[in-house]
Write a protein that holds these residues in place. Structure first.
Motif, PDB file in Angstrom:
ATOM      1  N   UNK A   9       0.847  -1.192   0.000  1.00 28.52           N
ATOM      2  CA  UNK A   9       0.000   0.000   0.000  1.00 28.52           C
ATOM      3  C   UNK A   9       0.885   1.245   0.000  1.00 28.52           C
ATOM      4  N   UNK A  10       0.635   2.172  -0.917  1.00 26.56           N
ATOM      5  CA  UNK A  10       1.440   3.397  -0.979  1.00 26.56           C
ATOM      6  C   UNK A  10       1.094   4.328   0.175  1.00 26.56           C
ATOM      7  N   UNK A  11       1.814   5.424   0.250  1.00 30.36           N
ATOM      8  CA  UNK A  11       1.499   6.441   1.252  1.00 30.36           C
ATOM      9  C   UNK A  11       0.053   6.901   1.067  1.00 30.36           C
ATOM     10  N   UNK A  35      -7.426   6.891 -15.614  1.00 31.81           N
ATOM     11  CA  UNK A  35      -7.254   5.654 -16.371  1.00 31.81           C
ATOM     12  C   UNK A  35      -6.416   5.905 -17.621  1.00 31.81           C
ATOM     13  N   UNK A  36      -6.706   6.983 -18.324  1.00 31.47           N
ATOM     14  CA  UNK A  36      -5.939   7.293 -19.525  1.00 31.47           C
ATOM     15  C   UNK A  36      -4.473   7.562 -19.189  1.00 31.47           C
ATOM     16  N   UNK A  37      -4.232   8.245 -18.094  1.00 37.60           N
ATOM     17  CA  UNK A  37      -2.846   8.516 -17.687  1.00 37.60           C
ATOM     18  C   UNK A  37      -2.128   7.221 -17.314  1.00 37.60           C
ATOM     19  N   UNK A  38      -2.825   6.351 -16.584  1.00 35.21           N
ATOM     20  CA  UNK A  38      -2.197   5.086 -16.210  1.00 35.21           C
ATOM     21  C   UNK A  38      -1.850   4.270 -17.447  1.00 35.21           C
ATOM     22  N   UNK A 173      -0.826 -10.349 -25.181  1.00 39.02           N
ATOM     23  CA  UNK A 173      -0.421 -10.754 -23.839  1.00 39.02           C
ATOM     24  C   UNK A 173      -1.363 -10.115 -22.832  1.00 39.02           C
ATOM     25  N   UNK A 174      -1.583 -10.827 -21.743  1.00 36.25           N
ATOM     26  CA  UNK A 174      -2.451 -10.298 -20.696  1.00 36.25           C
ATOM     27  C   UNK A 174      -1.698 -10.301 -19.372  1.00 36.25           C
ATOM     28  N   UNK A 175      -2.142  -9.434 -18.457  1.00 38.85           N
ATOM     29  CA  UNK A 175      -1.494  -9.357 -17.148  1.00 38.85           C
ATOM     30  C   UNK A 175      -2.546  -9.113 -16.078  1.00 38.85           C
ATOM     31  N   UNK A 176      -2.273  -9.614 -14.885  1.00 38.50           N
ATOM     32  CA  UNK A 176      -3.129  -9.364 -13.732  1.00 38.50           C
ATOM     33  C   UNK A 176      -2.531  -8.251 -12.885  1.00 38.50           C
ATOM     34  N   UNK A 177      -3.393  -7.349 -12.430  1.00 46.69           N
ATOM     35  CA  UNK A 177      -2.991  -6.306 -11.482  1.00 46.69           C
ATOM     36  C   UNK A 177      -3.694  -6.516 -10.145  1.00 46.69           C
ATOM     37  N   UNK A 178      -3.928  -7.783  -9.801  1.00 49.11           N
ATOM     38  CA  UNK A 178      -4.557  -8.100  -8.528  1.00 49.11           C
ATOM     39  C   UNK A 178      -3.668  -7.646  -7.370  1.00 49.11           C
ATOM     40  N   UNK A 179      -4.273  -7.459  -6.225  1.00 47.77           N
ATOM     41  CA  UNK A 179      -3.570  -6.906  -5.063  1.00 47.77           C
ATOM     42  C   UNK A 179      -2.364  -7.721  -4.638  1.00 47.77           C
ATOM     43  N   UNK A 180      -2.286  -8.987  -5.043  1.00 52.49           N
ATOM     44  CA  UNK A 180      -1.154  -9.836  -4.656  1.00 52.49           C
ATOM     45  C   UNK A 180       0.044  -9.708  -5.581  1.00 52.49           C
ATOM     46  N   UNK A 181      -0.090  -8.971  -6.678  1.00 49.24           N
ATOM     47  CA  UNK A 181       0.958  -8.947  -7.691  1.00 49.24           C
ATOM     48  C   UNK A 181       2.039  -7.892  -7.400  1.00 49.24           C
ATOM     49  N   UNK A 182       3.153  -7.993  -8.132  1.00 47.19           N
ATOM     50  CA  UNK A 182       4.267  -7.055  -7.975  1.00 47.19           C
ATOM     51  C   UNK A 182       3.790  -5.619  -8.188  1.00 47.19           C
ATOM     52  N   UNK A 183       3.017  -5.404  -9.242  1.00 50.74           N
ATOM     53  CA  UNK A 183       2.333  -4.125  -9.471  1.00 50.74           C
ATOM     54  C   UNK A 183       0.847  -4.398  -9.395  1.00 50.74           C
ATOM     55  N   UNK A 184       0.123  -3.555  -8.670  1.00 55.33           N
ATOM     56  CA  UNK A 184      -1.307  -3.826  -8.532  1.00 55.33           C
ATOM     57  C   UNK A 184      -2.133  -2.546  -8.561  1.00 55.33           C
ATOM     58  N   UNK A 185      -3.427  -2.747  -8.826  1.00 59.05           N
ATOM     59  CA  UNK A 185      -4.416  -1.672  -8.780  1.00 59.05           C
ATOM     60  C   UNK A 185      -5.588  -2.107  -7.902  1.00 59.05           C
ATOM     61  N   UNK A 186      -5.320  -2.934  -6.915  1.00 55.33           N
ATOM     62  CA  UNK A 186      -6.266  -3.611  -6.027  1.00 55.33           C
ATOM     63  C   UNK A 186      -6.933  -4.749  -6.789  1.00 55.33           C
ATOM     64  N   UNK A 187      -7.788  -4.432  -7.732  1.00 55.25           N
ATOM     65  CA  UNK A 187      -8.292  -5.377  -8.724  1.00 55.25           C
ATOM     66  C   UNK A 187      -8.002  -4.762 -10.087  1.00 55.25           C
ATOM     67  N   UNK A 188      -7.677  -5.609 -11.046  1.00 54.23           N
ATOM     68  CA  UNK A 188      -7.418  -5.060 -12.369  1.00 54.23           C
ATOM     69  C   UNK A 188      -6.567  -5.979 -13.211  1.00 54.23           C
ATOM     70  N   UNK A 233      -1.440   4.434 -10.247  1.00 56.35           N
ATOM     71  CA  UNK A 233      -0.545   5.576 -10.408  1.00 56.35           C
ATOM     72  C   UNK A 233       0.321   5.790  -9.172  1.00 56.35           C
ATOM     73  N   UNK A 234      -0.189   5.410  -8.009  1.00 62.18           N
ATOM     74  CA  UNK A 234       0.615   5.500  -6.783  1.00 62.18           C
ATOM     75  C   UNK A 234       1.663   4.393  -6.705  1.00 62.18           C
ATOM     76  N   UNK A 235       1.290   3.195  -7.146  1.00 65.69           N
ATOM     77  CA  UNK A 235       2.177   2.042  -6.998  1.00 65.69           C
ATOM     78  C   UNK A 235       3.258   2.004  -8.076  1.00 65.69           C
ATOM     79  N   UNK A 236       2.916   2.414  -9.305  1.00 64.89           N
ATOM     80  CA  UNK A 236       3.831   2.259 -10.442  1.00 64.89           C
ATOM     81  C   UNK A 236       5.223   2.843 -10.203  1.00 64.89           C
ATOM     82  N   UNK A 237       5.360   4.055  -9.670  1.00 64.46           N
ATOM     83  CA  UNK A 237       6.719   4.592  -9.457  1.00 64.46           C
ATOM     84  C   UNK A 237       7.538   3.796  -8.444  1.00 64.46           C
TER      85      UNK A 237
END
Length: 368
Positions: A9-11, A35-38, A173-188, A233-237
């Motif tokens: 979880x980010x700041x 969403x467009x920025x992400x 190619x597809x990717x999961x952004x679930x909360x358990x992944x290296x990069x996540x968006x909570x669900x996504x 956007x918080x997690x990516x950096x």
């Protein structure tokens, strides 16, 4: 309790700043500015032409099959999360399982060609634990037989192969952004292609088949929200920092586990890894169960990831008959993922490794 993973979880204040903008705009979903920025930031990060941020990592597999008009047989791996097989079955396709390579646990290209029939339309392979498949060999087979290649790259964010993001390979190619992944968006999740026509079709698919008020074709609701995009956007950096922390803890395990009785999958040469998981393979299922019991008794929760081998699932049988995949079945019975996340203390890793080593030694002693 120490679980198999812990979501980063980010700041909170960084996230709140994005929320304040959402509250001002009252634009919660439907292709919002965050969403467009992400999507733009992810395309730059991954070096890919087209990327759509979607609801989760399963629906993007279904969209990939639809976009490529895949309705018949698909050669796929038995060693993956069940979502890979479920997506095929949900879309009315027939999964044909090719066994895995015993070294990296990815689909074995040498087992694919003999399974191709006049009904084969695609290869759907998983980059297991973020370790790339033998991409060149798979593509060569696909080219010879005019097949599409879809990669379930759910584990690969932040990993590259030969200097390119693993997500840049294949027709899709597809990717999961679930909360358990290296990069996540909570669900996504996201779906990636370098083909303009496919990207246009996928964009329509994501939003009920239309763009603004115009309808173009059949679609589904795979949109994601501004709230999820804000988390991304918080997690990516932080991803490079998170991968570095995972790598450090990966090394702690490597120093402390007894590898005279444990093996691990090998990385494909040319891989820059993301340290997404820490799987170990025990000498028997008996040993695995004893290790699991010992860990859980001390409030440590590992995971049999992946288990069972997907070719053994009753609802995935072809014509009611199980397709044999002896290597995948064997590995699935003996593989265990240990806890791994960026702030897992070294002292806990030391304790986990000690418990694993001791449990293995007890089984070895009992069995002579």
């Amino acid at each position: 309790m120490i679980y198999i993973t812990k979501s980063y979880l980010p700041d909170l204040q960084d996230y709140v700043k994005y929320l304040e903008g959402i509250w001002e705009r009252v634009h919660l979903t439907n292709d919002g500015p965050l969403l467009q920025k992400l999507e733009e930031d992810l395309k730059k990060e991954l070096g890919v032409k087209h990327l759509l941020f979607c609801t989760n990592g399963t629906i993007v597999l279904q969209m990939a099959l639809k976009a490529l008009n895949i309705t018949k047989e698909v050669i796929t791996t038995p060693f993956s999360y069940v979502a890979t097989t479920n997506a095929l079955l949900w879309e009315g396709c027939t999964p044909v399982f090719a066994d895995i390579n015993p070294d990296d646990f990815n689909i074995d290209p040498g087992k694919i060609e003999s399974l191709i029939t006049e009904n084969t339309q695609a290869i759907l392979a998983t980059h297991v634990y973020g370790n790339p498949c033998q991409i060149e060999q798979i593509q060569a087979i696909a080219d010879r037989h005019n097949l599409k290649v879809i990669y379930d790259a759910a584990h690969t964010f932040g990993a590259s192969y030969n200097g390119r993001s693993i997500l840049s390979y294949g027709d899709i190619s597809t990717c999961s952004f679930h909360a358990t992944k290296v990069f996540h968006t909570v669900e996504g999740g996201c779906i990636v292609t370098n083909d303009d026509a496919i990207a246009k079709k996928l964009r329509h698919f994501r939003s009920f088949g239309h763009r603004n008020d115009d309808y173009f074709e059949m679609g589904i609701n795979a949109k994601n929200s501004e709230l999820h995009a804000a988390m991304g956007l918080c997690v990516l950096p932080k991803v490079p920092e998170l991968i570095a922390a995972r790598k450090l803890r990966f090394g702690y395990y490597a120093d402390k586990l007894d590898f005279t009785r444990i093996t691990r999958p090998t990385l494909l040469p040319g891989t820059d890894y993301n340290y997404a998981y820490y799987p170990i393979v025990l000498d028997s299922e008996e040993t695995l169960l004893r290790v699991t019991e010992a860990l859980k008794a001390q409030d440590v929760v590992p995971r049999r990831y992946f288990y069972p081998s997907l070719n053994t699932l009753p609802f995935a049988l072809k014509d009611g008959v199980q397709q044999p995949c002896p290597i995948a079945e064997d590995i699935a019975s003996r593989v265990l993922c240990l806890p791994l996340y960026p702030d897992l203390p070294e002292s806990d890793i030391d304790r986990i490794a000690t418990l694993v080593n001791e449990a293995i030694a007890i089984v070895s002693e009992v069995n002579g």
